[in-house]
Design an enzyme around this catalytic site. Structure first.
Site, PDB file in Angstrom:
ATOM      1  N   ASP A  79       0.824  -1.213   0.000  1.00  0.00           N
ATOM      2  CA  ASP A  79       0.000   0.000   0.000  1.00  0.00           C
ATOM      3  C   ASP A  79       0.857   1.262   0.000  1.00  0.00           C
ATOM      4  OD1 ASP A  79      -2.508   1.289   0.100  1.00  0.00           O
ATOM      5  OD2 ASP A  79      -2.383   1.512   2.274  1.00  0.00           O
ATOM      6  N   HIS A 201     -10.012   5.042  -0.512  1.00  0.00           N
ATOM      7  CA  HIS A 201      -9.062   5.133   0.585  1.00  0.00           C
ATOM      8  C   HIS A 201      -9.705   5.900   1.740  1.00  0.00           C
ATOM      9  CE1 HIS A 201      -4.951   4.218  -1.452  1.00  0.00           C
ATOM     10  NE2 HIS A 201      -5.911   3.491  -1.964  1.00  0.00           N
TER      11      HIS A 201
END
Length: 273
Positions: A79, A201
């Site tokens: 990530d 996100h």
């Protein structure tokens, strides 16, 4: 099944995967226990900070061993990587998916860097995620707005060949100062124009109804990190003053259980029809 294949399947079903960051064995265990209990697939995410803490080999092997132990269908994702060398190392060690985050650079530079990562990942068959627009990171202003635009997202995805795209529609990383208000109408337009799987996100703290609306309108991956750290640490803070126990194996389970139940509820919410 590759993560790319899973995204295509989710698109037909109009559903999404939860993608959860882990930081140690305890948080990893909580994520996989929740997924196993719900009998659902999940994405395990690690960042550079976790890799710096555990080491890349330990991070990858710990995740793989735990996935096998709990019998869960899961993919390992890097990530918010900004270092191409780290991305290459993650691909070499077997990560299923990587994110190149060049979103703070000018769009042409973002496009160029992202295209390089897509080319790098192709021989591995790995999923590649990028970010377009302004999604506030920890410590950054949440007042600034630079939402992802549909035509821009379409062009960016087509030019780079990415598999997944994190879009800016009103979410932010970390804690929210006030309740977020996702622009679902904008999301719907981005979804209609963009070939890549769309990613949300900053999933921690977004009201359930907004997350469900985002899934109905094209989100296929929902990132959660802050709630995991916050829930784990606050549970320990509450427990430690009440015990003289020094055996970590007896202290950590309450925090693991808290995160497990938190994620179980999220998985139930996301998978509701």
């Amino acid at each position: 099944m590759t993560l790319q294949d899973k995204f295509q399947q989710l698109d037909k079903q109009n559903k999404a995967l939860l993608a959860v960051n882990f930081y140690n064995f305890e948080t990893l265990s909580a994520v996989l226990k929740a997924a196993a209990e719900q009998e659902t697939a999940i994405i395990l995410q690690s960042t550079k900070s976790t890799i710096d803490y555990l080491g890349l080999e330990v991070t990858a092997n710990l995740a793989r061993t735990a996935i096998n132990q709990y019998g869960v269908k899961a993919w390992l994702h890097l990530d918010h990587a900004q270092d191409i060398d780290l991305i290459k190392q993650a691909l070499d060690i077997g990560y299923d998916s990587v994110m190149i985050d060049a979103s703070e650079k000018p769009i042409e530079e973002n496009r160029e860097i992202t295209r390089k990562v897509v080319e790098m990942a192709e021989p591995y068959g790995a999923n590649v995620e990028a970010e377009l627009g302004y999604i506030a990171k920890l410590g950054q202003s949440k007042e600034k707005a630079a939402f992802t635009q549909p035509e821009e997202a379409k062009q960016f995805a087509e030019d780079t060949g990415i598999d997944a795209l994190a879009v800016a529609i009103g979410s932010a990383h970390g804690f929210y100062d006030k309740e977020p208000d996702l622009d679902i109408e904008l999301l719907s337009r981005i979804y209609k124009e963009t070939p890549a799987a769309l990613v949300l996100h900053g999933g921690s703290g977004i009201p359930d109804q907004q997350i469900q609306a985002a899934v109905r309108n094209g989100i296929r991956k929902i990132n959660v990190a802050t709630e995991v750290k916050n829930g784990f640490i606050n549970t320990l803070r509450n427990e430690l003053p009440q015990t003289n126990e020094i055996d970590l194996r007896k202290i950590f389970p309450s925090a693991i259980n808290h995160v497990q139940h938190l994620l179980k509820d999220k998985l139930t919410m996301i998978n509701q029809d």
